[in-house]
Write an enzyme that holds these catalytic residues in place. Structure first.
Site, short mmCIF file in Angstrom:
data_model
loop_
_atom_site.label_atom_id
_atom_site.label_comp_id
_atom_site.label_asym_id
_atom_site.label_seq_id
_atom_site.Cartn_x
_atom_site.Cartn_y
_atom_site.Cartn_z
N VAL A 1 -2.02 59.42 -47.15
CA VAL A 1 -0.84 59.70 -46.33
C VAL A 1 -0.19 60.98 -46.83
CG1 VAL A 1 1.46 58.90 -45.67
CG2 VAL A 1 -0.44 57.27 -45.79
N HIS B 1 -13.78 12.49 -49.22
CA HIS B 1 -14.45 12.93 -47.99
C HIS B 1 -13.73 12.33 -46.78
CE1 HIS B 1 -17.70 13.91 -45.21
NE2 HIS B 1 -17.61 12.66 -44.75
N MET C 1 2.12 41.61 -61.03
CA MET C 1 3.49 41.31 -60.59
C MET C 1 3.46 40.09 -59.69
SD MET C 1 5.22 45.04 -60.00
CE MET C 1 5.69 46.06 -61.40
#
Length: 476
Positions: free
Chosen positions: A247, A455, A329
């Site tokens: 960017v 199950h 974090m």
């Protein structure tokens, strides 16, 4: 001047958990938080509100795409964004109130204000409206004494100088959880957990979502094969990824914004969007804490340097935990440190196993992992066996219409001890918990394979993968 055994600066997951555990260990505790509500970023503007929105948006998408196959006829389905936000705010208020209740229950004294270090045994509490620790106009500040101090101030979103956040067209995660309408096109800068989760919310509600990522793939060091699978599924859902794109800048323009990105070829192009979400990561919140005044050292990456045997800083009596120190974090990592640090203070054997901290991305399907991935094991020269299982043949997954995904177990070739696991699929966060526990106890893949699983459940996918690691998978 009030005196305490322990003063904690920060009321997020690290701070409030440390406060409760310290109280249980018979310490007198003060907790200082500048927000009006406890819980930190996680409860107020992070983990909890984002999960509320993910849940709401998933129900909305299911109503559109899955109800008919279940025989449920739902006509004229509409999204009331205001109601969705109201529900989110209610959930946030309830969980924050729950933390406040815990403080009262455990006789932790709460101080509303900005805490900063005066010395290794004194904390100044300033009016929260000052924001930087400077004295407010009304001089409403006080100082408390404590035998020990914990810094647990968390983190804040990283902002790029070339992507000026205005809270409207160019936003952070704090704003993305409070949009008042569904944007037609959202550009997300960063393909990390935050960007993918919030991008998923608005994609489900009707946004076109384009994710711009500088790295070549998702999830960094996580298992490459698993991250590639997650990428394919998200692309099938409609999220567009621009990997290895840098960017250059973002600018508010008209009622939206324009993002200029550079492709791997060196070519630049402009992308128009209604909203640009900057989600490139977070950084420790250390502003105004007075760390330099008392001599608390930082790492090269700008986090507080601690001894990970006791989480003490370079200043005796001052400790740090959570996002402001090295490590992932994550709220759950911070909570573990909160318990461990005060146990060490009390002379106990506080412990955090940093090799067994799970990571989760709450997209749909979820992505979760723990331990080492294949690339990391190869780099370390560790020989391993791979056990795989798939969601598609699982009976419970079929009933849930959740056939996408697989689970992988990596086990030491010599000892069979589980070294890592990666899961992409429904409720991956819940499934990885069993393998996290197994790794904590040093279990082998055979230990898991020979454990009876109910199950029909998704948990049988874990058992199948463990059997596969031993070379005797029953259902494959």
């Amino acid at each position: 001047m009030k005196e305490f055994d322990l003063a904690i600066i920060g009321g997020g997951p690290a701070g409030y958990v440390a406060a409760v555990r310290a109280s249980q260990l018979k310490m007198s505790v003060a907790i200082i938080e500048k927000r009006a509500t406890l819980g930190g970023t996680c409860l107020n503007v992070g983990c909890i509100p984002s999960k509320a929105l993910l849940d709401s948006s998933e129900h909305y998408e299911s109503a559109h795409k899955r109800f008919a196959e279940h025989g449920i006829q739902a006509a004229e389905i509409k999204m009331d964004v205001a109601q969705m936000m109201k529900r989110k705010d209610k959930i946030v208020a309830e969980v924050c109130a729950g933390v406040d209740f815990l403080m009262k229950k455990n006789k932790v004294e709460r101080f509303l204000g900005f805490g900063s270090l005066v010395s290794a045994s004194e904390v100044k509490i300033s009016n929260p409206s000052t924001g930087s620790g400077q004295a407010p106009a009304d001089k409403s500040e006080q100082t408390i004494k404590a035998k020990k101090i914990i810094i647990a101030t968390g983190s804040v979103p990283i902002e790029l100088p070339t992507v000026p956040v205005d809270g409207k067209a160019i936003i952070t995660s704090d704003h993305a959880i409070a949009l008042t309408k569904v944007p037609k096109h959202m550009v997300v800068i960063g393909a990390g957990v935050i960007g993918l989760e919030l991008g998923s919310v608005w994609r489900r509600l009707g946004s076109k979502v384009t994710v711009v990522e500088a790295l070549p793939r998702l999830f960094g060091t996580a298992d490459r094969q698993g991250s590639n699978l997650a990428q394919r599924i998200l692309e099938q859902q409609g999220i567009e990824f621009l990997f290895e794109h840098k960017v250059e800048k973002a600018e508010a323009k008209g009622k939206g914004a324009v993002v200029t990105v550079k492709a791997p070829t060196g070519e630049s192009k402009a992308i128009e969007a209604d909203v640009v979400l900057c989600a490139i990561g977070r950084k420790p919140y250390l502003e105004g804490l007075g760390l330099d005044k008392v001599g608390v050292k930082l790492t090269e990456r700008g986090r507080i340097d601690v001894d990970f045997h006791n989480w003490q800083t370079s200043v005796p009596g001052v400790y740090a935990i959570g996002d402001c120190i090295n490590g992932p974090m994550l709220a759950h990592k911070a909570m573990e440190e909160g318990v461990a640090v005060v146990e060490v203070m009390a002379g106990q054997a506080g412990h955090v196993n940093y090799d067994v901290i799970p990571g989760v991305v709450y997209t749909h399907p979820e992505v979760a992992w723990v331990g080492l991935g294949e690339e990391e094991l190869k780099e370390k020269g560790i020989e391993y066996n791979v056990g795989r299982s798939f969601f598609k043949p699982n009976g419970r997954a079929k009933a849930m219409m959740e056939g996408d995904g697989q689970l992988k177990i990596l086990a030491d070739k010599k000892t069979d001890r589980i070294l890592g696991a990666f899961c992409v699929g429904a409720q991956a966060a819940q499934l990885i918990a069993e393998l996290t526990l197994a790794m904590e106890f040093g279990a082998s893949s055979e230990d898991v394979a020979r454990t009876c699983h109910a199950h029909p459940t998704l948990s049988e996918i874990v058992k199948d993968a463990a059997e596969s690691a031993g070379g005797w998978a029953i259902h494959q």
